[in-house]
Design a protein around this motif. Structure first.
Motif, mmCIF file in Angstrom:
data_model
loop_
_atom_site.group_PDB
_atom_site.id
_atom_site.type_symbol
_atom_site.label_atom_id
_atom_site.label_comp_id
_atom_site.label_asym_id
_atom_site.label_seq_id
_atom_site.Cartn_x
_atom_site.Cartn_y
_atom_site.Cartn_z
ATOM 1 N N SER A 134 1.849 -53.601 -66.747
ATOM 2 C CA SER A 134 1.084 -52.472 -67.296
ATOM 3 C C SER A 134 0.383 -51.686 -66.192
ATOM 4 N N ILE A 135 1.090 -51.480 -65.082
ATOM 5 C CA ILE A 135 0.501 -50.769 -63.956
ATOM 6 C C ILE A 135 0.946 -49.309 -63.946
ATOM 7 N N ALA A 136 2.260 -49.083 -63.975
ATOM 8 C CA ALA A 136 2.800 -47.724 -63.837
ATOM 9 C C ALA A 136 3.100 -47.120 -65.203
ATOM 10 N N GLN A 137 2.400 -46.058 -65.533
ATOM 11 C CA GLN A 137 2.644 -45.299 -66.758
ATOM 12 C C GLN A 137 2.666 -43.819 -66.393
ATOM 13 N N PRO A 138 3.463 -43.011 -67.095
ATOM 14 C CA PRO A 138 3.489 -41.583 -66.778
ATOM 15 C C PRO A 138 2.148 -40.916 -67.071
ATOM 16 N N ASN A 139 1.772 -39.985 -66.226
ATOM 17 C CA ASN A 139 0.668 -39.085 -66.516
ATOM 18 C C ASN A 139 1.242 -37.825 -67.150
ATOM 19 N N ALA A 156 13.699 -48.172 -61.891
ATOM 20 C CA ALA A 156 13.111 -47.596 -63.095
ATOM 21 C C ALA A 156 12.353 -46.302 -62.827
ATOM 22 N N ASN A 157 11.874 -46.101 -61.583
ATOM 23 C CA ASN A 157 11.128 -44.887 -61.252
ATOM 24 C C ASN A 157 11.232 -44.655 -59.755
ATOM 25 N N ALA A 158 12.109 -43.750 -59.361
ATOM 26 C CA ALA A 158 12.394 -43.537 -57.933
ATOM 27 C C ALA A 158 11.272 -42.816 -57.206
ATOM 28 N N ARG A 159 10.290 -42.290 -57.942
ATOM 29 C CA ARG A 159 9.183 -41.549 -57.328
ATOM 30 C C ARG A 159 9.725 -40.440 -56.436
ATOM 31 N N ASN A 160 9.384 -40.498 -55.141
ATOM 32 C CA ASN A 160 9.793 -39.418 -54.243
ATOM 33 C C ASN A 160 11.142 -39.670 -53.578
ATOM 34 N N SER A 161 11.837 -40.766 -53.920
ATOM 35 C CA SER A 161 13.152 -41.007 -53.350
ATOM 36 C C SER A 161 14.147 -39.980 -53.870
ATOM 37 N N VAL A 181 10.959 -37.604 -63.084
ATOM 38 C CA VAL A 181 9.912 -37.372 -64.080
ATOM 39 C C VAL A 181 10.495 -37.051 -65.446
ATOM 40 N N THR A 182 11.704 -36.483 -65.493
ATOM 41 C CA THR A 182 12.301 -36.150 -66.787
ATOM 42 C C THR A 182 12.804 -37.382 -67.516
ATOM 43 N N ARG A 183 12.814 -38.531 -66.851
ATOM 44 C CA ARG A 183 13.303 -39.766 -67.466
ATOM 45 C C ARG A 183 12.175 -40.764 -67.718
ATOM 46 N N ARG A 184 10.936 -40.382 -67.516
ATOM 47 C CA ARG A 184 9.836 -41.332 -67.657
ATOM 48 C C ARG A 184 9.748 -41.862 -69.086
ATOM 49 N N VAL A 188 18.067 -44.464 -69.078
ATOM 50 C CA VAL A 188 17.493 -45.352 -68.072
ATOM 51 C C VAL A 188 18.124 -46.738 -68.148
ATOM 52 N N MET A 189 18.286 -47.275 -69.358
ATOM 53 C CA MET A 189 18.862 -48.607 -69.503
ATOM 54 C C MET A 189 20.319 -48.644 -69.050
ATOM 55 N N ASP A 190 21.080 -47.626 -69.412
ATOM 56 C CA ASP A 190 22.508 -47.612 -69.098
ATOM 57 C C ASP A 190 22.773 -47.270 -67.639
ATOM 58 N N THR A 191 22.116 -46.228 -67.127
ATOM 59 C CA THR A 191 22.485 -45.664 -65.828
ATOM 60 C C THR A 191 21.658 -46.209 -64.672
ATOM 61 N N TRP A 192 20.400 -46.508 -64.906
ATOM 62 C CA TRP A 192 19.550 -46.968 -63.807
ATOM 63 C C TRP A 192 19.364 -48.480 -63.815
ATOM 64 N N ILE A 193 19.182 -49.072 -65.000
ATOM 65 C CA ILE A 193 18.893 -50.507 -65.068
ATOM 66 C C ILE A 193 20.171 -51.339 -64.978
ATOM 67 N N ASN A 194 21.205 -50.951 -65.710
ATOM 68 C CA ASN A 194 22.395 -51.804 -65.845
ATOM 69 C C ASN A 194 23.629 -51.310 -65.120
ATOM 70 N N SER A 195 23.507 -50.361 -64.208
ATOM 71 C CA SER A 195 24.673 -49.840 -63.509
ATOM 72 C C SER A 195 24.501 -49.959 -62.004
ATOM 73 N N PRO A 196 25.538 -50.386 -61.283
ATOM 74 C CA PRO A 196 25.462 -50.398 -59.824
ATOM 75 C C PRO A 196 25.693 -49.023 -59.220
ATOM 76 N N ASN A 197 26.128 -48.081 -60.050
ATOM 77 C CA ASN A 197 26.502 -46.758 -59.544
ATOM 78 C C ASN A 197 25.606 -45.648 -60.066
ATOM 79 N N GLY A 198 24.454 -46.002 -60.599
ATOM 80 C CA GLY A 198 23.602 -44.998 -61.211
ATOM 81 C C GLY A 198 22.928 -44.074 -60.228
ATOM 82 N N PHE A 199 22.694 -44.551 -59.026
ATOM 83 C CA PHE A 199 22.010 -43.712 -58.043
ATOM 84 C C PHE A 199 22.141 -44.324 -56.664
#
Length: 491
Positions: free
Chosen positions: A185-190, A335-340, A348-351, A391-402
């Motif tokens: 419960s640390i990182a939440q969108p503003n 889950a959140n690339a920030r400035n990467s 931010v559009t995927r928060r 996020v679940m499909d492309t960033w969490i569960n994919s080796p090719n999401g980014f």
């Protein structure tokens, strides 16, 4: 604390959409309509201030005195039918952003990694099985039971007798811990305009339209998810994926064991407990105490500082860190690339707004390390498609999401799939450094991972604004026949 004026009527927005609650006990009531007229009357009663202390729906208005209990509500697609929402309004939910809600969470299972032991056939709760989800938050177990009895008396006529075995409970661990040992419960969108924003490491504030339907900040690149109609129903609503995720704590610890000696040698560490914490930090991107690797790298046997709460999320990634300090495939960086600069669109559009806590079944207050343990709660956004499922499909569960990520999946939340010919999940590798870096250690360290998470239940919910709840309660027509709509093939 001074409250920043909000551009929206906070009394019309359900509280958990804009703010996290600190109550340590939460009970979820999946309810099915038994009597339509009485069910509507109960919904209306949740919006009527009685002055006798009985729970009402909690809005986003700041409170002067912290309430003893808080209450929020969501509806399934089946529930909107059975409560008599008219066909024109039902049709307004059928669009690319909210279609997952219409199809139901089970039909998204393969897309988001709910396979093998997480297959919907094993779930204990599913949005095809109930109509309304009540969410009760309290300060103590005693308050939870007292408020539950009061609620049960009020909803019995419309939704049937309260069955304690059907309720789903979470109970906070000390110091915001989860069962894998991390602070959560640390990182939440503003959100632009929210009076509840916190220190967020200089990240762009999220467009309010990403979390509230019918609201758009013209200065942002909004999600633009259309609100259901009429406006009274859709305005200030949002969608949520309710998730019940069992965590295999023993396997999590066992998978670290084989690396301890070599990892300690490579990093000049001798303290075994600190070595384990450092491996966990590489997996998560944060040390177990919440300190980000981006702020405190591994320095031999020097433990990470215990940062103040408002500093644990105050960081960006060093552009020179191409995975050597915080691996690209670590949980927080996926889950959140920030400035990467790794994604095809601004992160931010995927928060996603998270409202989740640990659970233990059965709950044993004096011994929290027994029975089934995991995490349960809501993952919210205006678009289930663009936010949660992407996020679940492309960033969490994919080796090719980014970017240059070679890991099969997120080391903490991912599913190591696809399964083999017998339906068994396949192990995967999580790299503690990236092969594109000058190798810090020649043996290319990696963890051979198996599933740590098993989905025990899932439900897609619509969480309307308070006017939307009133609008549903005011319906006078009959229930609409509910027939599940198949999800088309493809992503």
């Amino acid at each position: 604390m001074a409250v920043i004026p909000s551009p929206w009527p906070l009394h019309r927005i359900q509280g958990l959409v804009l703010r996290g609650y600190s109550q340590p006990f939460v009970r979820y009531f999946p309810l099915s309509v038994a009597d339509l007229t009485a069910a509507r009357a109960f919904l209306a009663s949740l919006l009527t201030v009685t002055g006798d202390g009985t729970p009402q729906i909690t809005s986003a208005e700041p409170w002067q005195i912290r309430p003893a209990s808080l209450l929020n509500i969501g509806f399934t697609w089946r529930g909107l039918h059975r409560l008599g929402v008219d066909q024109d309004s039902l049709n307004s939910f059928q669009n690319s952003d909210s279609n997952p809600f219409v199809w139901g969470s089970a039909q998204s299972a393969t897309l988001i990694g709910d396979v093998c032991d997480s297959d919907p056939k094993h779930w204990i709760v599913d949005d095809q099985d109930f109509d309304v989800m009540l969410m009760l938050f309290t300060d103590s177990e005693e308050d939870l039971e007292t408020a539950s009895i009061d609620l049960a008396k009020r909803f019995e006529a419309g939704f049937g007798s309260y069955d304690p075995a059907g309720a789903l409970d979470t109970q906070a661990l000390p110091d915001d811990q989860i069962y894998f040992g991390y602070r959560d419960s640390i990182a939440q969108p503003n959100i632009v305009g929210s009076p509840f924003n916190k220190v967020d490491g200089g990240q762009d504030e999220a467009d309010p339209g990403a979390f509230m339907l019918g609201v758009v900040d013209p200065n942002k690149s909004p999600v633009r998810a259309p609100a259901p109609t009429p406006p009274l129903l859709g305005q200030y609503g949002t969608f949520a994926a309710f998730r019940m995720l069992k965590q295999d704590v023993d396997l999590f610890e066992a998978q670290i064991d084989p690396l301890v000696d070599d990892f300690g040698t490579a990093f000049g560490m001798t303290n075994k407990d600190l070595i384990r914490d450092a491996i966990k930090a590489k997996m998560c991107g944060r040390w177990p105490n919440g300190t980000p690797l981006a702020l405190f790298n591994i320095h031999g046997d020097t433990p990470p500082p215990d940062l103040p709460r408002d500093q644990r999320n105050n960081f960006q990634y060093d552009p020179k860190d191409v995975g050597q300090i915080c691996p690209y495939g670590s949980h927080i960086r996926r889950a959140n690339a920030r400035n990467s600069t790794l994604r095809e669109s601004p992160p931010v559009t995927r928060r996603i707004m998270r409202r989740a806590m640990p659970y233990q079944r059965p709950y044993v207050a004096e011994n929290r390390d027994t029975g089934e343990r995991g995490l349960m709660g809501l993952f919210m956004g205006a678009s289930l498609n663009v936010q949660f499922e992407f996020v679940m499909d492309t960033w969490i569960n994919s080796p090719n999401g980014f970017g240059p990520v070679l890991d099969t999946t997120d080391p903490l939340l991912g599913t190591y799939a696809p399964p083999d010919a017998n339906g068994n999940p396949q192990p995967a590798q999580f790299y503690l450094s990236t092969p594109s870096d000058p190798p810090k250690f020649p043996w290319r360290p990696h963890l051979t991972m198996n599933n740590l998470i098993t989905t025990r239940g899932s439900a897609y919910l619509f969480i309307p604004g308070l006017q939307g709840v009133q609008w549903i309660a005011d319906r006078t027509g009959p229930a609409i026949p509910y027939v599940p709509i198949p999800r088309p093939p493809g992503p």
